[in-house]
Design an enzyme around this catalytic site. Structure first.
Site, PDB file in Angstrom:
ATOM      1  N   GLU A 231       0.824  -1.210   0.000  1.00 20.20           N
ATOM      2  CA  GLU A 231       0.000   0.000   0.000  1.00 20.20           C
ATOM      3  C   GLU A 231       0.859   1.262   0.000  1.00 20.20           C
ATOM      4  O   GLU A 231       0.521   2.253  -0.660  1.00 20.20           O
ATOM      5  CB  GLU A 231      -0.942  -0.005   1.201  1.00 20.20           C
ATOM      6  CG  GLU A 231      -1.926  -1.166   1.237  1.00 20.20           C
ATOM      7  CD  GLU A 231      -2.775  -1.277  -0.015  1.00 20.20           C
ATOM      8  OE1 GLU A 231      -3.001  -0.247  -0.691  1.00 20.20           O
ATOM      9  OE2 GLU A 231      -3.221  -2.402  -0.333  1.00 20.20           O
TER      10      GLU A 231
ATOM     11  N   GLU B 140      -0.800  -3.285  -9.698  1.00 24.75           N
ATOM     12  CA  GLU B 140      -0.755  -4.161  -8.535  1.00 24.75           C
ATOM     13  C   GLU B 140       0.572  -4.921  -8.491  1.00 24.75           C
ATOM     14  O   GLU B 140       1.201  -5.044  -7.432  1.00 24.75           O
ATOM     15  CB  GLU B 140      -1.928  -5.149  -8.575  1.00 24.75           C
ATOM     16  CG  GLU B 140      -3.277  -4.532  -8.282  1.00 24.75           C
ATOM     17  CD  GLU B 140      -3.367  -3.974  -6.878  1.00 24.75           C
ATOM     18  OE1 GLU B 140      -2.849  -4.611  -5.934  1.00 24.75           O
ATOM     19  OE2 GLU B 140      -3.920  -2.875  -6.713  1.00 24.75           O
TER      20      GLU B 140
END
Length: 258
Positions: free
Chosen positions: A126, A190
């Protein structure tokens, strides 16, 4: 026709000016939002989250997330970003990052990974999203695609004088953009966050092999009815594991140096 050409040229110049090179990855990114606005966007978005969700900034779970997050952020490429790490008290296996370094971890994610190294893999991922400006990149691409889709509809409508045909063109354009541009690009981001996040966690002194364990456990927690990877915003767990394992020697070298 001349006005249309001028507008098209102006739009092209604007879009070209919005292509920058990411200093961390070296990848070209299309971003219309200046970096100076990231913190303000993230702050406002987090304020809205706190109005509707049970956000924890104190207590054992929040303290654990803040400790791990601060340790990784400190060795990242942007340690001075206005970082904020919170826990949302919901039974959801998820985490997310807002522009400007606002990171949220759901309570179920914290509880599911009592091993700090494994939770560090989530935090590193993150933090990497925030540093690589993936949120701003997704918003910018969505804006550009929406403009292009509307333009296609207008062109079809002007050519055919058929409003229904124009609407159909807009709908098909939206589906094509989602399936062949937005989702694949999201999956690429991602994997990029996996790579940089694992590098960060290793530099912070967390065992990068835990990133593989994380995705193996995430895979086992699923119901078995996950949709095909090409229809998902996220790559398959197996692909993530393979990509991380392929660069494990690099991550381990960073880990052993810290």
């Amino acid at each position: 026709m001349r006005t249309r050409n001028i507008l098209a040229l102006s739009a092209g110049l604007f879009l070209a000016a919005c292509v920058t090179t990411n200093t961390v990855t070296g990848r070209s990114q299309f971003i219309t939002i200046p970096p100076s606005q990231d913190a303000a966007l993230g702050l406002e978005a987090m304020k809205e989250v706190k109005k509707t969700a049970d956000v924890k900034t104190s207590g054992p779970a929040a303290q654990r997330v803040q400790r791990i997050g601060a340790r990784i952020a400190a060795i990242s490429d942007k340690p001075d970003m206005p970082w904020e790490f919170v826990v949302i008290d919901e039974d959801v296996l998820n985490a997310w990052a807002l522009p400007g370094g606002k990171i949220a971890m759901y309570q179920k994610m914290v509880d599911s990974f009592p091993d700090d190294d494994e939770l560090a893999a989530v935090m590193g991922h993150e933090i990497a999203h925030a540093i690589l400006r993936h949120g701003a990149e997704q918003m910018s691409r969505a804006q550009a695609q929406n403009l292009a889709i509307v333009g296609v509809g207008a062109a079809v409508g002007a050519t055919t004088q058929d409003g229904e045909m124009a609407q159909m063109a807009v709908t098909l354009g939206a589906l094509a953009a989602q399936g062949f541009v937005q989702l694949p690009h999201s999956r690429a981001m991602e994997l990029e966050a996996d790579d940089i996040g694992t590098l960060y966690m290793a530099r912070a002194g967390y065992d990068p092999r835990a990133a593989v364990r994380l995705w193996q456990k995430m895979k086992s927690m699923k119901d078995g009815a996950s949709q095909p990877a090409f229809l998902s915003t996220h790559p398959s767990d197996d692909k993530r594991i393979a990509r991380i394992n392929a660069k494990m020697s690099t991550y381990m070298a960073e880990y052993k140096n810290n």
